[in-house]
Design a protein around this motif. Sequence first.
Motif, PDB file in Angstrom:
ATOM      1  N   GLU A 102       2.251  49.781 -49.893  1.00 30.69           N
ATOM      2  CA  GLU A 102       1.627  49.686 -51.211  1.00 30.69           C
ATOM      3  C   GLU A 102       2.472  50.307 -52.306  1.00 30.69           C
ATOM      4  OE1 GLU A 102      -2.229  51.405 -50.949  1.00 30.69           O
ATOM      5  OE2 GLU A 102      -3.010  49.884 -49.561  1.00 30.69           O
ATOM      6  N   ASP A 103       3.563  51.008 -51.928  1.00 34.27           N
ATOM      7  CA  ASP A 103       4.371  51.701 -52.927  1.00 34.27           C
ATOM      8  C   ASP A 103       5.744  51.063 -53.138  1.00 34.27           C
ATOM      9  OD1 ASP A 103       5.301  52.313 -50.426  1.00 34.27           O
ATOM     10  OD2 ASP A 103       5.654  54.447 -50.845  1.00 34.27           O
ATOM     11  N   LYS A 104       6.011  49.944 -52.482  1.00 27.43           N
ATOM     12  CA  LYS A 104       7.299  49.268 -52.648  1.00 27.43           C
ATOM     13  C   LYS A 104       7.180  47.807 -52.232  1.00 27.43           C
ATOM     14  CE  LYS A 104       8.985  50.662 -48.075  1.00 27.43           C
ATOM     15  NZ  LYS A 104      10.056  51.372 -47.317  1.00 27.43           N
ATOM     16  N   GLU A 105       8.111  47.016 -52.733  1.00 25.87           N
ATOM     17  CA  GLU A 105       8.137  45.597 -52.393  1.00 25.87           C
ATOM     18  C   GLU A 105       8.465  45.359 -50.926  1.00 25.87           C
ATOM     19  OE1 GLU A 105       9.633  42.786 -56.077  1.00 25.87           O
ATOM     20  OE2 GLU A 105      11.125  43.721 -54.793  1.00 25.87           O
ATOM     21  N   ALA A 106       8.001  44.241 -50.430  1.00 26.98           N
ATOM     22  CA  ALA A 106       8.436  43.728 -49.131  1.00 26.98           C
ATOM     23  C   ALA A 106       9.035  42.344 -49.375  1.00 26.98           C
ATOM     24  CB  ALA A 106       7.264  43.636 -48.151  1.00 26.98           C
ATOM     25  N   VAL A 107      10.085  42.004 -48.629  1.00 27.33           N
ATOM     26  CA  VAL A 107      10.746  40.717 -48.838  1.00 27.33           C
ATOM     27  C   VAL A 107      10.576  39.826 -47.617  1.00 27.33           C
ATOM     28  CG1 VAL A 107      13.004  41.570 -48.024  1.00 27.33           C
ATOM     29  CG2 VAL A 107      12.891  39.569 -49.540  1.00 27.33           C
ATOM     30  N   PHE A 108      10.301  38.559 -47.884  1.00 32.97           N
ATOM     31  CA  PHE A 108      10.190  37.527 -46.857  1.00 32.97           C
ATOM     32  C   PHE A 108      10.974  36.309 -47.332  1.00 32.97           C
ATOM     33  CE2 PHE A 108       6.519  40.278 -46.636  1.00 32.97           C
ATOM     34  CZ  PHE A 108       6.428  40.568 -45.286  1.00 32.97           C
ATOM     35  N   TYR A 109      11.003  35.264 -46.524  1.00 36.43           N
ATOM     36  CA  TYR A 109      11.823  34.102 -46.862  1.00 36.43           C
ATOM     37  C   TYR A 109      11.039  32.818 -46.624  1.00 36.43           C
ATOM     38  CZ  TYR A 109      15.631  37.446 -46.929  1.00 36.43           C
ATOM     39  OH  TYR A 109      16.428  38.531 -47.222  1.00 36.43           O
ATOM     40  N   LEU A 110      11.134  31.920 -47.581  1.00 35.63           N
ATOM     41  CA  LEU A 110      10.542  30.592 -47.464  1.00 35.63           C
ATOM     42  C   LEU A 110      11.613  29.610 -47.002  1.00 35.63           C
ATOM     43  CD1 LEU A 110       8.350  28.418 -47.967  1.00 35.63           C
ATOM     44  CD2 LEU A 110       9.197  28.302 -50.333  1.00 35.63           C
ATOM     45  N   ASN A 111      11.327  28.894 -45.933  1.00 39.37           N
ATOM     46  CA  ASN A 111      12.233  27.887 -45.386  1.00 39.37           C
ATOM     47  C   ASN A 111      11.678  26.498 -45.658  1.00 39.37           C
ATOM     48  OD1 ASN A 111      14.164  29.587 -43.435  1.00 39.37           O
ATOM     49  ND2 ASN A 111      12.086  30.397 -43.289  1.00 39.37           N
ATOM     50  N   VAL A 112      12.533  25.616 -46.141  1.00 43.71           N
ATOM     51  CA  VAL A 112      12.156  24.221 -46.365  1.00 43.71           C
ATOM     52  C   VAL A 112      13.200  23.358 -45.677  1.00 43.71           C
ATOM     53  CG1 VAL A 112      11.785  22.410 -48.073  1.00 43.71           C
ATOM     54  CG2 VAL A 112      11.009  24.742 -48.541  1.00 43.71           C
ATOM     55  N   LEU A 113      12.766  22.641 -44.637  1.00 47.72           N
ATOM     56  CA  LEU A 113      13.661  21.802 -43.848  1.00 47.72           C
ATOM     57  C   LEU A 113      13.402  20.344 -44.177  1.00 47.72           C
ATOM     58  CD1 LEU A 113      15.774  21.569 -41.535  1.00 47.72           C
ATOM     59  CD2 LEU A 113      13.838  21.413 -39.963  1.00 47.72           C
ATOM     60  N   GLU A 114      14.429  19.670 -44.673  1.00 45.84           N
ATOM     61  CA  GLU A 114      14.321  18.253 -45.011  1.00 45.84           C
ATOM     62  C   GLU A 114      14.933  17.400 -43.908  1.00 45.84           C
ATOM     63  OE1 GLU A 114      16.245  14.972 -48.073  1.00 45.84           O
ATOM     64  OE2 GLU A 114      16.539  17.114 -48.429  1.00 45.84           O
ATOM     65  N   ILE A 115      14.172  16.442 -43.434  1.00 40.02           N
ATOM     66  CA  ILE A 115      14.644  15.517 -42.407  1.00 40.02           C
ATOM     67  C   ILE A 115      14.594  14.111 -42.994  1.00 40.02           C
ATOM     68  CG2 ILE A 115      14.340  14.686 -40.044  1.00 40.02           C
ATOM     69  CD1 ILE A 115      12.738  17.262 -39.509  1.00 40.02           C
ATOM     70  N   PRO A 116      15.730  13.539 -43.327  1.00 35.37           N
ATOM     71  CA  PRO A 116      15.733  12.194 -43.925  1.00 35.37           C
ATOM     72  C   PRO A 116      15.369  11.141 -42.890  1.00 35.37           C
ATOM     73  CG  PRO A 116      17.969  12.927 -43.529  1.00 35.37           C
ATOM     74  CD  PRO A 116      17.081  14.099 -43.198  1.00 35.37           C
ATOM     75  N   PRO A 117      14.873   9.995 -43.331  1.00 34.69           N
ATOM     76  CA  PRO A 117      14.478   8.944 -42.387  1.00 34.69           C
ATOM     77  C   PRO A 117      15.687   8.227 -41.809  1.00 34.69           C
ATOM     78  CG  PRO A 117      14.237   8.158 -44.627  1.00 34.69           C
ATOM     79  CD  PRO A 117      14.617   9.616 -44.736  1.00 34.69           C
ATOM     80  N   VAL A 118      15.493   7.654 -40.626  1.00 39.21           N
ATOM     81  CA  VAL A 118      16.514   6.812 -40.017  1.00 39.21           C
ATOM     82  C   VAL A 118      16.379   5.408 -40.589  1.00 39.21           C
ATOM     83  CG1 VAL A 118      17.391   5.852 -37.851  1.00 39.21           C
ATOM     84  CG2 VAL A 118      16.508   8.186 -37.916  1.00 39.21           C
ATOM     85  N   ALA A 119      17.488   4.827 -41.011  1.00 40.06           N
ATOM     86  CA  ALA A 119      17.452   3.491 -41.605  1.00 40.06           C
ATOM     87  C   ALA A 119      16.897   2.478 -40.619  1.00 40.06           C
ATOM     88  CB  ALA A 119      18.857   3.077 -42.050  1.00 40.06           C
ATOM     89  N   ALA A 120      16.152   1.509 -41.139  1.00 37.16           N
ATOM     90  CA  ALA A 120      15.513   0.516 -40.293  1.00 37.16           C
ATOM     91  C   ALA A 120      16.520  -0.337 -39.531  1.00 37.16           C
ATOM     92  CB  ALA A 120      14.605  -0.372 -41.145  1.00 37.16           C
ATOM     93  N   ASN A 121      17.700  -0.515 -40.122  1.00 33.48           N
ATOM     94  CA  ASN A 121      18.715  -1.367 -39.485  1.00 33.48           C
ATOM     95  C   ASN A 121      19.655  -0.597 -38.568  1.00 33.48           C
ATOM     96  OD1 ASN A 121      20.164   0.081 -41.305  1.00 33.48           O
ATOM     97  ND2 ASN A 121      21.033  -1.677 -42.400  1.00 33.48           N
ATOM     98  N   SER A 122      19.276   0.663 -38.231  1.00 31.19           N
ATOM     99  CA  SER A 122      20.166   1.502 -37.426  1.00 31.19           C
ATOM    100  C   SER A 122      19.823   1.474 -35.936  1.00 31.19           C
ATOM    101  CB  SER A 122      20.110   2.946 -37.929  1.00 31.19           C
ATOM    102  OG  SER A 122      18.817   3.478 -37.743  1.00 31.19           O
TER     103      SER A 122
END
Length: 246
Positions: A102-122
């Motif tokens: 309660e007397d100091k900050e705490a640090v954490f991390y947000l992760n965002v993982l992007e997975i693009p789609p596989v092309a239909a003709n692949s």
Amino acid sequence: MPKYSCFISFLIVCLSSPVACANIVLGGTRLIYPAGEREVTIALANKGVTPSLVQSWMDDGATNSTPENSSAPFFVMPPISRIEGQASQTLRILFNGAKLPEDKEAVFYLNVLEIPPVAANSKDKNNLLLAVQSRIKVFYRPEKVKETLEEAAKTLKWHLIKEDGQWKLSCTNNSPLHISFANIQVTKDGGSLGNKEGTHMVAPGKKEVFRLVRQDVVRTGAGDGQVQFEYINDYGALKMLSSQAI
């Protein structure tokens, strides 16, 4: 002879923002979570023309964390979403009420993982799929902490030392806030020493020692020097300050 489809996934960690090394762009480089708030939000925008699958989670500093093993006291909603091309999505981050200082900050991390789609003709082809992970800091700030980052940065204690022929700069942070640096420069006796090891952060009540790379000749031993540094404020902007190193 049958054909085999090879799926190769390269994980690229991007720490700057807006994160533009893929289609998904985060709406900030850091988040402040004020204690007592029900939630904080951040926008994700898909700048591409194709949809992307996004998975999001929080961690407590473990760079190899996954949504399954993370122990951060936060929920991210939605944890998985599909963002259409040229569309946006709002992530909601909710604190689970765990006991934190309660007397100091705490640090954490947000992760965002992007997975693009596989092309239909692949189909039946060898595919190279790039999964891009973005990771930004989330600072949980207690209600009792009233000090601003600028006030905290002005109270940093700097010491210029020379050990085994190598210049180093120690930084002591007696404030209740985390202070992140983008650049550190020391001037002494007409010579200049810079920190070339990238961004650093000093936690509340902690000391960090930065290795300095010689840029010009500094003629004397340890002693006074002028420190110029850029710290990163709550909005991700760089702010320049100067101080005396002793």
